[in-house]
Scaffold this active site. Structure first.
Site, short mmCIF file in Angstrom:
data_model
loop_
_atom_site.label_atom_id
_atom_site.label_comp_id
_atom_site.label_asym_id
_atom_site.label_seq_id
_atom_site.Cartn_x
_atom_site.Cartn_y
_atom_site.Cartn_z
N ASP A 1 45.78 49.08 45.43
CA ASP A 1 44.95 48.96 46.63
C ASP A 1 43.85 50.01 46.61
O ASP A 1 42.69 49.73 46.92
CB ASP A 1 45.86 49.12 47.85
CG ASP A 1 45.11 49.30 49.14
OD1 ASP A 1 44.62 48.30 49.65
OD2 ASP A 1 45.00 50.45 49.62
N GLU B 1 47.28 43.23 44.21
CA GLU B 1 46.99 44.66 44.27
C GLU B 1 47.87 45.43 43.28
O GLU B 1 47.41 46.34 42.60
CB GLU B 1 47.22 45.20 45.69
CG GLU B 1 46.16 44.73 46.65
CD GLU B 1 46.32 45.31 48.04
OE1 GLU B 1 45.32 45.42 48.75
OE2 GLU B 1 47.46 45.65 48.42
#
Lengths: 241, 241
Positions: free
Chosen positions: B64, B134
């Site tokens: 992320d 992610e």
């Protein structure tokens, strides 16, 4: 030191500024205008073209992201047995505005940041420094690349200025922070239990943080204490505390 | 292709998995266990040691952050005349959970993600894919470094799958999103103007988004319309819409 760095430091017309930056950063910067922008608050900015100002806000956006990424990796590797909740919380303790302001002050940013005091309230002056710190990371990244920025952050900033293990121990107590703020500003505060909505688990507590009669935050958790903490955290966010 | 990649792809005991990854990613992965972890949801994880599970959550935290940083740079360079507010908003349109879920579905992640359907509600299954996306970025970063991950994201993901200029035009309308959700779930919704607090500018509108009598979001802005939008956005956040 490469020959261009040597020239910049001793012979260029900007040599005073270059020396000042070298003392702060530990390296000779390449593109000086990036660093000048990083230290320029919007109150001191001028229009460049197409309505774009030469302030540090765009660099702050970039630097915030690069800083978040480097700190994420440092913590990922430093704590191989901790889960993502722990890592997220610890990162936010490191990169929060208050911590970055303090860091930038310790590093002596006050001499370098350009701003117009008439346009900046005294309470906002503190966060100028943290903003400039993030913008500086953006400038270093554009000037030198990711790996350089990562080493700079780890060796020059994190190791010397941030005590991760102490931060790990200190809990940001939003509830007492909020209560203190209310006392200082003469406001009433209460935490009220809200009735659960239909279909919601009985075990879930919904708590409102209410300041002067107005709901400022809602927390839902499986313990009353944690629901209060969450409500206080939201209220702090809304109030910008 | 280096000789180790060639061996992995054609002769190793994992050659089927390596081929599948190569088709997906466009390169031969190095450390396979990173990729296996990236595609393993916590519902399918087992304890490894010291209570750490081999799920993708830690990698998701790292990925992320790296994704945020790469997208920040792409937008910073793509829009040299836009301010940081524009860049922040556009980035969040690109990296929001709904967009990443859709992207991961388009890329065929469904075949690769490991999870236990009995433990995952049907509404949560969608976001498994975005989480895995992610985590995959985290795995690529650890396996190949920042510059490689950046090129991979730009050339293999952003250019082929993300239409930044279209996203730029579409406004995420939180108010209609929230109203639709309430209609679907049979809930009352209203936006109520709250009295300004002492010392606050008269021009500031404070609006509560109230759902079934409960305040779910507060927005403060200089126009009523924008205050409602902000209140709706906060409520969407609280409700996880």
């Amino acid at each position: 030191m490469p020959i261009t760095g040597f020239y910049k430091l001793y012979f260029s017309k900007n040599k005073t500024y270059v020396k000042q930056l070298k003392n702060l950063l530990g390296f000779v910067p390449g593109n000086l205008s990036l660093y000048r922008n990083a230290f320029r608050h919007k109150s001191a900015a001028t229009n460049v073209r197409k309505g774009v100002k030469n302030s540090n806000e765009r660099l702050e956006f970039l630097g915030d992201a690069v800083l978040g990424s480097v700190v994420a990796e440092v913590l990922f590797k430093l704590y191989p047995y901790e889960d993502e909740g722990f890592l997220t919380e610890l990162r936010s303790k490191i990169v929060n505005r208050a911590n970055l302001n303090q860091l930038a002050r310790k590093m002596g940013f006050e001499q370098l940041v350009e701003y117009d005091a008439r346009m900046v309230g005294s309470t906002r002056q503190g966060s100028l420094l943290g903003d400039a710190f993030e913008a500086l990371i953006g400038a270093v990244y554009l000037d030198k690349g990711y790996e350089f920025t990562k080493s700079f952050l780890i060796n020059h900033i994190i190791k010397s200025h941030i005590d991760i293990h102490t931060l790990e121990q200190t809990e940001t107590n939003f509830k007492s922070k909020l209560i203190e703020w209310c006392q200082r500003h003469g406001k009433d505060i209460s935490f009220d239990l809200v009735e659960n909505k239909e279909g919601e688990s009985n075990k879930l507590f919904s708590i409102h943080a209410i300041i002067d009669g107005e709901v400022m935050g809602l927390g839902k958790e499986f313990s009353k204490k944690n629901a209060e903490k969450l409500a206080a955290e939201k209220a702090c966010e809304v109030l910008g505390i």
